[in-house]
Design an enzyme around this catalytic site. Sequence first.
Site, PDB file in Angstrom:
ATOM      1  N   LYS A 189      58.800  22.906 151.971  1.00  0.00           N
ATOM      2  CA  LYS A 189      58.635  22.017 150.910  1.00  0.00           C
ATOM      3  C   LYS A 189      59.313  22.600 149.399  1.00  0.00           C
ATOM      4  O   LYS A 189      59.735  21.436 148.838  1.00  0.00           O
ATOM      5  CB  LYS A 189      57.399  21.402 150.866  1.00  0.00           C
ATOM      6  CG  LYS A 189      56.774  20.641 152.073  1.00  0.00           C
ATOM      7  CD  LYS A 189      55.596  19.782 151.748  1.00  0.00           C
ATOM      8  CE  LYS A 189      54.338  20.743 151.257  1.00  0.00           C
ATOM      9  NZ  LYS A 189      53.667  21.422 152.362  1.00  0.00           N
ATOM     10  N   ARG A 192      48.402  13.299 151.096  1.00  0.00           N
ATOM     11  CA  ARG A 192      47.906  14.315 152.006  1.00  0.00           C
ATOM     12  C   ARG A 192      46.718  13.433 153.002  1.00  0.00           C
ATOM     13  O   ARG A 192      46.180  14.025 153.955  1.00  0.00           O
ATOM     14  CB  ARG A 192      47.132  15.535 151.608  1.00  0.00           C
ATOM     15  CG  ARG A 192      48.200  16.256 151.004  1.00  0.00           C
ATOM     16  CD  ARG A 192      47.648  17.800 150.907  1.00  0.00           C
ATOM     17  NE  ARG A 192      48.522  18.523 150.031  1.00  0.00           N
ATOM     18  CZ  ARG A 192      48.957  19.689 150.308  1.00  0.00           C
ATOM     19  NH1 ARG A 192      48.284  20.337 150.975  1.00  0.00           N
ATOM     20  NH2 ARG A 192      49.311  20.258 149.079  1.00  0.00           N
ATOM     21  N   ARG A 210      54.274  35.337 153.258  1.00  0.00           N
ATOM     22  CA  ARG A 210      54.742  34.923 151.936  1.00  0.00           C
ATOM     23  C   ARG A 210      54.058  35.855 150.848  1.00  0.00           C
ATOM     24  O   ARG A 210      52.938  35.985 150.604  1.00  0.00           O
ATOM     25  CB  ARG A 210      54.048  33.537 151.721  1.00  0.00           C
ATOM     26  CG  ARG A 210      54.654  32.741 150.475  1.00  0.00           C
ATOM     27  CD  ARG A 210      54.720  31.338 150.901  1.00  0.00           C
ATOM     28  NE  ARG A 210      53.310  30.782 150.937  1.00  0.00           N
ATOM     29  CZ  ARG A 210      52.893  29.533 151.084  1.00  0.00           C
ATOM     30  NH1 ARG A 210      53.917  28.621 151.507  1.00  0.00           N
ATOM     31  NH2 ARG A 210      51.718  28.935 151.145  1.00  0.00           N
ATOM     32  N   ARG A 213      49.304  34.386 147.327  1.00  0.00           N
ATOM     33  CA  ARG A 213      48.764  33.542 146.911  1.00  0.00           C
ATOM     34  C   ARG A 213      47.088  33.804 147.305  1.00  0.00           C
ATOM     35  O   ARG A 213      46.779  34.013 148.496  1.00  0.00           O
ATOM     36  CB  ARG A 213      49.028  32.074 147.414  1.00  0.00           C
ATOM     37  CG  ARG A 213      49.760  31.376 146.360  1.00  0.00           C
ATOM     38  CD  ARG A 213      50.591  30.194 147.079  1.00  0.00           C
ATOM     39  NE  ARG A 213      49.797  29.193 147.552  1.00  0.00           N
ATOM     40  CZ  ARG A 213      50.024  27.944 148.043  1.00  0.00           C
ATOM     41  NH1 ARG A 213      51.578  27.799 147.839  1.00  0.00           N
ATOM     42  NH2 ARG A 213      49.200  27.256 148.631  1.00  0.00           N
ATOM     43  N   ARG A 248      43.515  24.877 155.841  1.00  0.00           N
ATOM     44  CA  ARG A 248      44.502  24.221 155.482  1.00  0.00           C
ATOM     45  C   ARG A 248      45.339  23.414 156.559  1.00  0.00           C
ATOM     46  O   ARG A 248      45.719  22.415 156.429  1.00  0.00           O
ATOM     47  CB  ARG A 248      45.438  25.096 154.430  1.00  0.00           C
ATOM     48  CG  ARG A 248      44.768  25.356 152.943  1.00  0.00           C
ATOM     49  CD  ARG A 248      45.393  26.471 152.321  1.00  0.00           C
ATOM     50  NE  ARG A 248      46.783  26.460 152.202  1.00  0.00           N
ATOM     51  CZ  ARG A 248      47.672  27.584 152.253  1.00  0.00           C
ATOM     52  NH1 ARG A 248      47.177  28.615 152.482  1.00  0.00           N
ATOM     53  NH2 ARG A 248      48.968  27.334 151.993  1.00  0.00           N
TER      54      ARG A 248
HETATM   55  P1  ADP Z   1      49.844  24.323 150.806  1.00  0.00           P
HETATM   56  O1  ADP Z   1      50.464  22.972 150.924  1.00  0.00           O
HETATM   57  O2  ADP Z   1      50.534  25.374 151.192  1.00  0.00           O
HETATM   58  O3  ADP Z   1      48.204  24.041 151.001  1.00  0.00           O
HETATM   59  P2  ADP Z   1      50.075  23.640 147.932  1.00  0.00           P
HETATM   60  O4  ADP Z   1      50.361  24.504 146.842  1.00  0.00           O
HETATM   61  O5  ADP Z   1      50.966  22.361 148.088  1.00  0.00           O
HETATM   62  O6  ADP Z   1      49.912  24.516 149.375  1.00  0.00           O
HETATM   63  O7  ADP Z   1      48.664  23.084 147.749  1.00  0.00           O
HETATM   64  C1  ADP Z   1      47.560  24.125 147.335  1.00  0.00           C
HETATM   65  C2  ADP Z   1      46.130  23.488 147.502  1.00  0.00           C
HETATM   66  O8  ADP Z   1      46.136  22.450 146.393  1.00  0.00           O
HETATM   67  C3  ADP Z   1      45.895  22.568 148.410  1.00  0.00           C
HETATM   68  O9  ADP Z   1      45.348  23.555 149.560  1.00  0.00           O
HETATM   69  C4  ADP Z   1      44.654  21.710 148.159  1.00  0.00           C
HETATM   70  O10 ADP Z   1      43.450  22.559 147.810  1.00  0.00           O
HETATM   71  C5  ADP Z   1      45.335  21.401 146.734  1.00  0.00           C
HETATM   72  N1  ADP Z   1      46.179  20.092 146.634  1.00  0.00           N
HETATM   73  C6  ADP Z   1      47.393  19.897 146.764  1.00  0.00           C
HETATM   74  N2  ADP Z   1      47.843  18.616 146.744  1.00  0.00           N
HETATM   75  C7  ADP Z   1      46.741  18.169 147.259  1.00  0.00           C
HETATM   76  C8  ADP Z   1      46.680  16.884 147.420  1.00  0.00           C
HETATM   77  N3  ADP Z   1      47.561  15.642 147.468  1.00  0.00           N
HETATM   78  N4  ADP Z   1      45.363  16.217 147.571  1.00  0.00           N
HETATM   79  C9  ADP Z   1      44.362  17.126 147.647  1.00  0.00           C
HETATM   80  N5  ADP Z   1      44.461  18.625 147.295  1.00  0.00           N
HETATM   81  C10 ADP Z   1      45.450  18.981 147.100  1.00  0.00           C
END
Ligand code: ADP
Length: 209
Positions: free
Chosen positions: A18, A91, A125, A157, A168
């Site tokens: 993404k 999400r 990663r 990370r 996740r």
């Molecule tokens: P990934 O999709 O690999 O988990 P992201 O960088 O997109 O990583 O998101 C990291 C974290 O940020 C998620 O695990 C969550 O804790 C939080 N997060 C991101 N976007 C959302 C969202 N739309 N709703 C709730 N939590 C979110």
Amino acid sequence: MYNNKLAVCIMGIQGCGKGTQSKKIKEAYDLAHISTGDLFRMHITEQTPIGKELKGYLDEGDLVPDELVIRLLKQEIDRQGKGFILDGFPRNTTQAEFLLQEFEIDKVIYLELPEDLAIARMSARQNCPSCGIDYNLIHKPKVADTCDKCGKELHRRADDNPKAIAKRVATFKKQTEPLLDFFVAKNILVKVDADQAPELVFGQIKETL
Ligand code: ADP
Ligand code: ZN
């Protein structure tokens, strides 16, 4: 190709690419790239008043509460003041409904990737804290955990550990994947096979935008 008014979302399991595709789309269509994950990590790094609360959720691999996500997202969209690509939002159903109520979304791009590949990609990663080089399954360091260029130890990370990864992915399967049908019903969903080279994935995305 220039369209400042496009409003697009990109969805898919963790590790589907993404972030990589969002950057390409942002450049090609002159959009704001709004990644909720990056936005939250920025609050954490800069130790803003909200950063501490966010860190608890991110480190555990838990979703941030909807109210907080929506508040920060709205602020960021207003601040950017242009067409956008949303990366990591929505999400769950609450977020998806908010999105369609508030904005006219042109397309939701769904990057499809099998779970085992996603987990392999996330586990590989890494990033060099010194020169910023990213490493992954395609671009592996010559010596494990060591930057090819400067020799520094590579970072992961905080949430790319087995426990947080499993959580996740489980949350994605349970809460995010079901949104596919929701967007299909709205006639805005486009599926793209994410198990291809990034340029090929981007080529297919461009055909749909
Ligand atoms: P990934 O999709 O690999 O988990 P992201 O960088 O997109 O990583 O998101 C990291 C974290 O940020 C998620 O695990 C969550 O804790 C939080 N997060 C991101 N976007 C959302 C969202 N739309 N709703 C709730 N939590 C979110
Ligand atoms: Zn380096």
